[in-house]
Design a protein around this motif. Sequence first.
Motif, PDB file in Angstrom:
ATOM      1  N   ASP A 120     -54.115   9.106  29.662  1.00  0.00           N
ATOM      2  CA  ASP A 120     -53.886  10.512  29.338  1.00  0.00           C
ATOM      3  C   ASP A 120     -52.555  10.999  29.896  1.00  0.00           C
ATOM      4  N   GLU A 121     -52.225  10.539  31.110  1.00  0.00           N
ATOM      5  CA  GLU A 121     -50.990  10.984  31.768  1.00  0.00           C
ATOM      6  C   GLU A 121     -49.753  10.584  30.964  1.00  0.00           C
ATOM      7  N   ALA A 122     -49.784   9.411  30.356  1.00  0.00           N
ATOM      8  CA  ALA A 122     -48.642   8.953  29.550  1.00  0.00           C
ATOM      9  C   ALA A 122     -48.496   9.825  28.303  1.00  0.00           C
ATOM     10  N   PHE A 123     -49.622  10.185  27.686  1.00  0.00           N
ATOM     11  CA  PHE A 123     -49.563  11.080  26.532  1.00  0.00           C
ATOM     12  C   PHE A 123     -48.972  12.424  26.945  1.00  0.00           C
ATOM     13  N   ASP A 124     -49.478  12.983  28.048  1.00  0.00           N
ATOM     14  CA  ASP A 124     -49.014  14.292  28.507  1.00  0.00           C
ATOM     15  C   ASP A 124     -47.524  14.277  28.838  1.00  0.00           C
ATOM     16  N   ALA A 125     -47.055  13.184  29.433  1.00  0.00           N
ATOM     17  CA  ALA A 125     -45.632  13.086  29.775  1.00  0.00           C
ATOM     18  C   ALA A 125     -44.778  13.091  28.508  1.00  0.00           C
ATOM     19  N   GLY A 126     -45.192  12.346  27.487  1.00  0.00           N
ATOM     20  CA  GLY A 126     -44.452  12.318  26.233  1.00  0.00           C
ATOM     21  C   GLY A 126     -44.472  13.654  25.504  1.00  0.00           C
ATOM     22  N   TRP A 127     -45.594  14.337  25.586  1.00  0.00           N
ATOM     23  CA  TRP A 127     -45.774  15.617  24.886  1.00  0.00           C
ATOM     24  C   TRP A 127     -44.688  16.620  25.260  1.00  0.00           C
ATOM     25  N   GLN A 128     -44.367  16.695  26.529  1.00  0.00           N
ATOM     26  CA  GLN A 128     -43.436  17.732  26.982  1.00  0.00           C
ATOM     27  C   GLN A 128     -42.006  17.496  26.531  1.00  0.00           C
ATOM     28  N   TYR A 129     -41.664  16.268  26.095  1.00  0.00           N
ATOM     29  CA  TYR A 129     -40.293  15.965  25.685  1.00  0.00           C
ATOM     30  C   TYR A 129     -40.136  15.818  24.174  1.00  0.00           C
ATOM     31  N   ARG A 130     -41.197  16.029  23.421  1.00  0.00           N
ATOM     32  CA  ARG A 130     -41.157  15.826  21.976  1.00  0.00           C
ATOM     33  C   ARG A 130     -41.254  17.146  21.233  1.00  0.00           C
ATOM     34  N   ASP A 131     -40.891  17.082  19.971  1.00  0.00           N
ATOM     35  CA  ASP A 131     -41.000  18.215  19.062  1.00  0.00           C
ATOM     36  C   ASP A 131     -42.364  18.092  18.390  1.00  0.00           C
ATOM     37  N   ASN A 132     -43.324  18.904  18.825  1.00  0.00           N
ATOM     38  CA  ASN A 132     -44.722  18.765  18.418  1.00  0.00           C
ATOM     39  C   ASN A 132     -45.111  19.825  17.398  1.00  0.00           C
ATOM     40  N   TRP A 133     -45.813  19.378  16.350  1.00  0.00           N
ATOM     41  CA  TRP A 133     -46.227  20.250  15.254  1.00  0.00           C
ATOM     42  C   TRP A 133     -47.709  20.085  14.988  1.00  0.00           C
ATOM     43  N   LEU A 134     -48.416  21.200  14.867  1.00  0.00           N
ATOM     44  CA  LEU A 134     -49.827  21.198  14.532  1.00  0.00           C
ATOM     45  C   LEU A 134     -49.972  21.273  13.015  1.00  0.00           C
ATOM     46  N   ILE A 135     -50.900  20.505  12.457  1.00  0.00           N
ATOM     47  CA  ILE A 135     -51.200  20.530  11.027  1.00  0.00           C
ATOM     48  C   ILE A 135     -52.472  21.351  10.857  1.00  0.00           C
ATOM     49  N   LEU A 136     -52.371  22.394  10.052  1.00  0.00           N
ATOM     50  CA  LEU A 136     -53.491  23.303   9.826  1.00  0.00           C
ATOM     51  C   LEU A 136     -53.899  23.266   8.364  1.00  0.00           C
ATOM     52  N   ARG A 137     -55.184  23.289   8.126  1.00  0.00           N
ATOM     53  CA  ARG A 137     -55.715  23.453   6.774  1.00  0.00           C
ATOM     54  C   ARG A 137     -56.583  24.696   6.814  1.00  0.00           C
ATOM     55  N   ASP A 138     -56.145  25.702   6.073  1.00  0.00           N
ATOM     56  CA  ASP A 138     -56.844  27.000   6.083  1.00  0.00           C
ATOM     57  C   ASP A 138     -57.086  27.472   7.512  1.00  0.00           C
ATOM     58  N   GLU A 139     -56.057  27.374   8.341  1.00  0.00           N
ATOM     59  CA  GLU A 139     -56.045  27.817   9.740  1.00  0.00           C
ATOM     60  C   GLU A 139     -56.873  26.950  10.687  1.00  0.00           C
ATOM     61  N   THR A 140     -57.470  25.864  10.177  1.00  0.00           N
ATOM     62  CA  THR A 140     -58.207  24.931  11.037  1.00  0.00           C
ATOM     63  C   THR A 140     -57.278  23.793  11.446  1.00  0.00           C
ATOM     64  N   PRO A 141     -57.122  23.529  12.748  1.00  0.00           N
ATOM     65  CA  PRO A 141     -56.299  22.387  13.167  1.00  0.00           C
ATOM     66  C   PRO A 141     -56.963  21.079  12.735  1.00  0.00           C
ATOM     67  N   ILE A 142     -56.242  20.285  11.941  1.00  0.00           N
ATOM     68  CA  ILE A 142     -56.793  19.010  11.458  1.00  0.00           C
ATOM     69  C   ILE A 142     -55.962  17.819  11.928  1.00  0.00           C
ATOM     70  N   GLY A 143     -54.836  18.088  12.581  1.00  0.00           N
ATOM     71  CA  GLY A 143     -53.999  17.001  13.062  1.00  0.00           C
ATOM     72  C   GLY A 143     -52.717  17.521  13.657  1.00  0.00           C
ATOM     73  N   PHE A 144     -51.814  16.603  13.953  1.00  0.00           N
ATOM     74  CA  PHE A 144     -50.515  16.975  14.512  1.00  0.00           C
ATOM     75  C   PHE A 144     -49.554  15.827  14.332  1.00  0.00           C
ATOM     76  N   PHE A 145     -48.282  16.124  14.495  1.00  0.00           N
ATOM     77  CA  PHE A 145     -47.286  15.064  14.620  1.00  0.00           C
ATOM     78  C   PHE A 145     -46.287  15.443  15.686  1.00  0.00           C
ATOM     79  N   SER A 146     -45.710  14.404  16.309  1.00  0.00           N
ATOM     80  CA  SER A 146     -44.703  14.547  17.357  1.00  0.00           C
ATOM     81  C   SER A 146     -43.460  13.800  16.917  1.00  0.00           C
ATOM     82  N   LEU A 147     -42.312  14.433  17.116  1.00  0.00           N
ATOM     83  CA  LEU A 147     -41.041  13.863  16.687  1.00  0.00           C
ATOM     84  C   LEU A 147     -40.061  13.799  17.844  1.00  0.00           C
TER      85      LEU A 147
END
Length: 147
Positions: free
Chosen positions: A37-64
Amino acid sequence: MSDRIRRADGDDRVFARDLTRRNMLRYYIDHDLLWQDEAFDAGWQYRDNWLILRDETPIGFFSLSQDARAMYIRELQIDQAWQGQGAGSWAIDQVIRMTRQTRRPSLRLTVFDNNPAQILYARKGLRIVGRDECFLRMQLDLSTAVL
């Protein structure tokens, strides 16, 4: 149904981490890798993160991330309940559009060699350009319009 993306914020990190763990743990086990989990969290803070919503429900995400050579998909995760319904394909289209807007010459990603998502990536034009242990490196070359 209407899909859209929005920038993810700190409150979305737990959703993204839990989704990634659920989707990817089997590949980590298959390849004798340790999920952290710590490795994921470390990467999260340095990436461009986008939530994917379907009718306002979060269904996924991508990180760039990006450099002068390419835009990189670091994570693309769709909740299993929504897989196979076009959300992943739509998300890749959004990333391709973003890659073109930032004038990066290519889009790159790494995928486990036994992950069927590689079929979707190939359908979207990404080609295998290398292999590293249990991973495939894939790339889509984009032409940059001349001004």
